[in-house]
Design an enzyme around this catalytic site. Sequence first.
Site, PDB file in Angstrom:
ATOM      1  CB  THR A  77       5.147  -1.807  10.884  1.00 23.57           C
ATOM      2  OG1 THR A  77       5.330  -2.472   9.638  1.00 23.57           O
ATOM      3  CG2 THR A  77       5.854  -2.606  11.953  1.00 23.57           C
TER       4      THR A  77
ATOM      5  CD  GLU B  45      10.016  -3.520  11.284  1.00 27.26           C
ATOM      6  OE1 GLU B  45      10.097  -2.678  10.359  1.00 27.26           O
ATOM      7  OE2 GLU B  45       9.207  -4.446  11.284  1.00 27.26           O
TER       8      GLU B  45
ATOM      9  CE  LYS C 269       5.909  -0.483   2.137  1.00 18.01           C
ATOM     10  NZ  LYS C 269       7.155   0.112   2.485  1.00 18.01           N
TER      11      LYS C 269
ATOM     12  CD1 TRP D  19       4.239  -2.544   5.881  1.00 16.45           C
ATOM     13  CD2 TRP D  19       4.617  -3.885   4.152  1.00 16.45           C
ATOM     14  NE1 TRP D  19       5.582  -2.529   5.626  1.00 16.45           N
ATOM     15  CE2 TRP D  19       5.837  -3.355   4.569  1.00 16.45           C
ATOM     16  CE3 TRP D  19       4.610  -4.778   3.064  1.00 16.45           C
ATOM     17  CZ2 TRP D  19       7.047  -3.659   3.955  1.00 16.45           C
ATOM     18  CZ3 TRP D  19       5.810  -5.086   2.455  1.00 16.45           C
ATOM     19  CH2 TRP D  19       7.009  -4.532   2.892  1.00 16.45           C
TER      20      TRP D  19
END
Length: 550
Positions: free
Chosen positions: A188, A334, A444, A449
Amino acid sequence: MSVKSIERTPSAYYNPLLIKNLLDNPVRQFPDQEIVYGDFKRLTYRELGERIGRLASGLAGLGVKSGDTVAVMDWDSHRYLECFFAVPMMGAVLHTVNIRLSPEQILYTINHAEDDVILVNTEFLPILETIRERIEPVKKLVLLNDTGVTPATTLEIATEYEALLASGDPGHTFPDFSEDTRATTFYTTGTTGLPKGVYFSHRQLVLHTLATRAALAGSGQGRLNQDDVYMPITPMFHVHAWGVPYIATTLGVKQVYPGRYVPEHLLSLIQCEDVTFSHCVPTILQMLLSSPKVEETDLSRWKVIIGGAALPQALARQARSRGVDIFAAYGMSETCPILTFAQLKPHMLDWDEERQLEIRCKTGLPIPMVELRIVDEEMNDMPHDGVSQGEVVVRTPWLTQGYLKDPRNSEQLWRGGYLHTGDIGVIDAEGYLKITDRLKDVIKTGGEWISSLELEDLILKHPAVAEAAVVGVPDPKWGERPMALVVAKPGQDLEAAAIRAWLQDFAERGVISKWGIPDRVLFVDAIPKTSVGKLDKKAMRQQYIQAIQG
Ligand code: AMP
């Protein structure tokens, strides 16, 4: 605390929670159920089971053993589903490569995850060609090819996917091992610019599947049941397509994998394959609803979960007018990812459409086994009155236990024993969470992202720039877009086009994604700072968003 452990009969088998346990039942109970890959392939669950065996034994033949890492670079396909099962079931780790990252970031993730084999779609060969010299050590490549034509590439290809399967054993047996074995990993993009690896165990994926399936079961609004037809529209590289392929497989439903996302093609699959259940980010839904083809598509049986960003009421209203059962969900890379669903409670089913719409657009109710709190900086709970804001912190059995090889950020994520989401929200008296703001300094756009810090670093490298800050500003199509505020060095006559061209050069060299280039570059005399001299992003957002919106 003193507790009594259960007694184990010497012959009793302590069954670990393994991904293979999710597969056996549906393959046995729904052997003729269909899995469709776009316009390319149709197979049954029986064949799925066999192909998973073949894939694992083929990979073993290539030298893959437990503890190794197998990376996949593919569009959403039946192959990806096969990898979701076969790779972890071998005791190896599946690295789902985010093909939307820049080539430099992809290189970083391949090296950081220590991939041993890469399964790569023909379309992504050019990316690997640009970074091949820096992939350490050289990996074995398996080609995923839908074209039937051998691609011209300078890369050394070990074998082709279908050839690998043809050489494999459909009856391959999968061993048992600890349920805490790492099953998957992916990256990420965080605030620092360098992607961060998260990871999930067999136990976590099994529990996530069962709890999410339980939350979606039943006869209320927003359900996924055995008579549904499932098609993901969030990429399988992104948090296992929110884990829904695992759930759909356990249910034995018909599954449709669409390949690359092209709005007209997605709509035609919904129509032709009778798709009734999907999930996507708001930007994709907006594209579908804006496509002329929507007029000839019946969406009245379609249920769609919207996540990755807040569900705007205007979009929900537009979807509802076409009969779509739309509702929001919330989670993050996450968190495996599902934490909440904005489903209507039974007593709300009698409410009028507008009141219901408000609920559908909330961030949602925690699903079973999720402990979700909103807290102040000292971890005190904020009242659930719909107005008091706090950071969302969570515990559930399926949260990443850290960032891969990154103890400092892992501790930061888990400070105080709760996973800190970096999101700010309120909880109302009915228990629904609503995200209202974000602590993390990221943007975002269209579900992906962008690191503002990385953009700031690159802009600051421009010889005529004295100061720079990048913030996200609302955008009707992409959710958010980056905007740069720049202070030029004294005497320098800078223009927005020069900054954009400067960043374009980094995008062409694969350092940043092309959608990282800000649409707006504003020149200012000074950049707002906090009392301790940090960039005051909150103030910037307020000040400049107002200025833009006039
Ligand atoms: P990712 O790790 O890319 O899945 O992004 C997760 C983040 O997206 C969350 O921490 C939120 O900031 C944002 N997000 C996801 N779902 C929602 C939602 N329903 N409403 C508002 N923000 C969301």
